[in-house]
Scaffold this motif. Structure first.
Motif, PDB file in Angstrom:
ATOM      1  N   GLU A  42       0.813  -1.221   0.000  1.00 32.32           N
ATOM      2  CA  GLU A  42       0.000   0.000   0.000  1.00 32.32           C
ATOM      3  C   GLU A  42       0.844   1.267   0.000  1.00 32.32           C
ATOM      4  O   GLU A  42       0.311   2.363   0.127  1.00 32.32           O
ATOM      5  CB  GLU A  42      -0.959  -0.028   1.181  1.00 32.32           C
ATOM      6  CG  GLU A  42      -1.942  -1.185   1.078  1.00 32.32           C
ATOM      7  CD  GLU A  42      -2.912  -1.254   2.232  1.00 32.32           C
ATOM      8  OE1 GLU A  42      -2.788  -0.464   3.193  1.00 32.32           O
ATOM      9  OE2 GLU A  42      -3.817  -2.099   2.160  1.00 32.32           O
ATOM     10  N   ASN A  43       2.154   1.135  -0.159  1.00 31.44           N
ATOM     11  CA  ASN A  43       3.067   2.268  -0.117  1.00 31.44           C
ATOM     12  C   ASN A  43       3.588   2.546  -1.529  1.00 31.44           C
ATOM     13  O   ASN A  43       4.544   1.922  -1.985  1.00 31.44           O
ATOM     14  CB  ASN A  43       4.222   1.959   0.839  1.00 31.44           C
ATOM     15  CG  ASN A  43       5.142   3.133   1.030  1.00 31.44           C
ATOM     16  OD1 ASN A  43       5.213   4.038   0.208  1.00 31.44           O
ATOM     17  ND2 ASN A  43       5.890   3.111   2.121  1.00 31.44           N
ATOM     18  N   LEU A  44       2.958   3.478  -2.193  1.00 29.76           N
ATOM     19  CA  LEU A  44       3.309   3.777  -3.579  1.00 29.76           C
ATOM     20  C   LEU A  44       4.753   4.232  -3.716  1.00 29.76           C
ATOM     21  O   LEU A  44       5.449   3.845  -4.652  1.00 29.76           O
ATOM     22  CB  LEU A  44       2.356   4.838  -4.151  1.00 29.76           C
ATOM     23  CG  LEU A  44       2.570   5.209  -5.606  1.00 29.76           C
ATOM     24  CD1 LEU A  44       2.356   4.004  -6.521  1.00 29.76           C
ATOM     25  CD2 LEU A  44       1.662   6.355  -6.002  1.00 29.76           C
ATOM     26  N   SER A  57       1.023  -3.510 -12.857  1.00 27.28           N
ATOM     27  CA  SER A  57      -0.030  -2.495 -12.985  1.00 27.28           C
ATOM     28  C   SER A  57      -1.061  -2.613 -11.866  1.00 27.28           C
ATOM     29  O   SER A  57      -1.489  -1.603 -11.304  1.00 27.28           O
ATOM     30  CB  SER A  57      -0.711  -2.608 -14.345  1.00 27.28           C
ATOM     31  OG  SER A  57       0.193  -2.270 -15.353  1.00 27.28           O
ATOM     32  N   PHE A  58      -1.462  -3.843 -11.550  1.00 29.82           N
ATOM     33  CA  PHE A  58      -2.425  -4.029 -10.451  1.00 29.82           C
ATOM     34  C   PHE A  58      -1.868  -3.479  -9.147  1.00 29.82           C
ATOM     35  O   PHE A  58      -2.552  -2.764  -8.417  1.00 29.82           O
ATOM     36  CB  PHE A  58      -2.773  -5.508 -10.273  1.00 29.82           C
ATOM     37  CG  PHE A  58      -3.707  -6.059 -11.311  1.00 29.82           C
ATOM     38  CD1 PHE A  58      -4.540  -5.257 -12.060  1.00 29.82           C
ATOM     39  CD2 PHE A  58      -3.747  -7.420 -11.538  1.00 29.82           C
ATOM     40  CE1 PHE A  58      -5.397  -5.773 -13.013  1.00 29.82           C
ATOM     41  CE2 PHE A  58      -4.603  -7.959 -12.490  1.00 29.82           C
ATOM     42  CZ  PHE A  58      -5.433  -7.141 -13.222  1.00 29.82           C
ATOM     43  N   ALA A  59      -0.615  -3.811  -8.857  1.00 31.41           N
ATOM     44  CA  ALA A  59      -0.005  -3.366  -7.600  1.00 31.41           C
ATOM     45  C   ALA A  59       0.106  -1.845  -7.554  1.00 31.41           C
ATOM     46  O   ALA A  59      -0.227  -1.210  -6.534  1.00 31.41           O
ATOM     47  CB  ALA A  59       1.366  -4.014  -7.430  1.00 31.41           C
ATOM     48  N   LEU A  60       0.582  -1.251  -8.643  1.00 31.35           N
ATOM     49  CA  LEU A  60       0.732   0.204  -8.667  1.00 31.35           C
ATOM     50  C   LEU A  60      -0.619   0.912  -8.595  1.00 31.35           C
ATOM     51  O   LEU A  60      -0.758   1.923  -7.893  1.00 31.35           O
ATOM     52  CB  LEU A  60       1.494   0.643  -9.919  1.00 31.35           C
ATOM     53  CG  LEU A  60       2.977   0.284  -9.966  1.00 31.35           C
ATOM     54  CD1 LEU A  60       3.568   0.689 -11.314  1.00 31.35           C
ATOM     55  CD2 LEU A  60       3.741   0.928  -8.823  1.00 31.35           C
ATOM     56  N   ILE A  69      -4.715   4.343  -2.813  1.00 31.49           N
ATOM     57  CA  ILE A  69      -4.477   4.608  -1.391  1.00 31.49           C
ATOM     58  C   ILE A  69      -3.714   5.912  -1.223  1.00 31.49           C
ATOM     59  O   ILE A  69      -4.048   6.740  -0.362  1.00 31.49           O
ATOM     60  CB  ILE A  69      -3.734   3.422  -0.750  1.00 31.49           C
ATOM     61  CG1 ILE A  69      -4.661   2.204  -0.733  1.00 31.49           C
ATOM     62  CG2 ILE A  69      -3.236   3.763   0.647  1.00 31.49           C
ATOM     63  CD1 ILE A  69      -3.988   0.910  -0.396  1.00 31.49           C
ATOM     64  N   TYR A  70      -2.702   6.114  -2.048  1.00 34.52           N
ATOM     65  CA  TYR A  70      -1.893   7.347  -1.977  1.00 34.52           C
ATOM     66  C   TYR A  70      -2.750   8.577  -2.220  1.00 34.52           C
ATOM     67  O   TYR A  70      -2.630   9.584  -1.508  1.00 34.52           O
ATOM     68  CB  TYR A  70      -0.750   7.276  -2.992  1.00 34.52           C
ATOM     69  CG  TYR A  70       0.199   8.434  -2.913  1.00 34.52           C
ATOM     70  CD1 TYR A  70       1.253   8.433  -1.989  1.00 34.52           C
ATOM     71  CD2 TYR A  70       0.063   9.540  -3.743  1.00 34.52           C
ATOM     72  CE1 TYR A  70       2.131   9.507  -1.896  1.00 34.52           C
ATOM     73  CE2 TYR A  70       0.933  10.610  -3.662  1.00 34.52           C
ATOM     74  CZ  TYR A  70       1.965  10.595  -2.728  1.00 34.52           C
ATOM     75  OH  TYR A  70       2.826  11.648  -2.640  1.00 34.52           O
TER      76      TYR A  70
END
Length: 143
Positions: free
Chosen positions: A62-64, A127-130, A136-137
């Motif tokens: 969750e930390n971009l 892409s999904f993760a980012l 969230i960011y």
């Protein structure tokens, strides 16, 4: 005469039927090839999942900023991604710029239809993760 006309009509109907049959066959082959490709990409997603989970760990998921600053660990040669140090990701506009650059360079649709399934799967997972981290960011930074 009428018989010549009937022969001409019959010949045209046969040609049309043959053309329709050929078109149906080509379409069925194309649909089958697309399905095989989708299945190959889905299979490849399982193969790249370990690599992605090593990069997007439970703590970093969750930390971009953390994902962007370590993105070179999962990108491929020729992706065009240039590593971004975490020190350059301290301001939301710079984070947004890095995120959009990552999307532009690593999005699966940018690879083309002839990309290997494992590369397509890797790009999809990145892409999904980012995208998840970006949502969230945005919320955390009122963007």
């Amino acid at each position: 005469t009428q018989s010549t006309w009937d022969e001409l009509v019959a010949r045209k109907e046969r040609e049309l039927a043959a053309h329709l049959e050929q078109t149906r066959g080509e379409h069925a082959a194309k649909v089958a090839a697309e399905e095989r490709r989708r299945e190959a990409v889905d299979d490849a997603r399982y193969n790249v999942r370990a690599k992605i989970e090593g990069w997007a760990t439970e703590k970093k998921r969750e930390n971009l900023v953390a994902l962007l600053s370590t993105l070179e660990k999962v990108t491929w040669d020729g992706s065009g991604w240039v590593p971004v140090p975490v020190t350059e990701l301290m301001q939301p506009p710079k984070v947004r710029k890095a995120y959009l650059n990552a999307c532009r360079r690593l999005y699966p649709d940018k690879l083309g239809a002839d990309a290997p399934p494992d590369l397509m799967a890797l790009a999809t997972e990145i892409s999904f993760a980012l995208n998840h981290a970006w949502e969230i960011y945005k919320t955390q930074n009122n963007l």
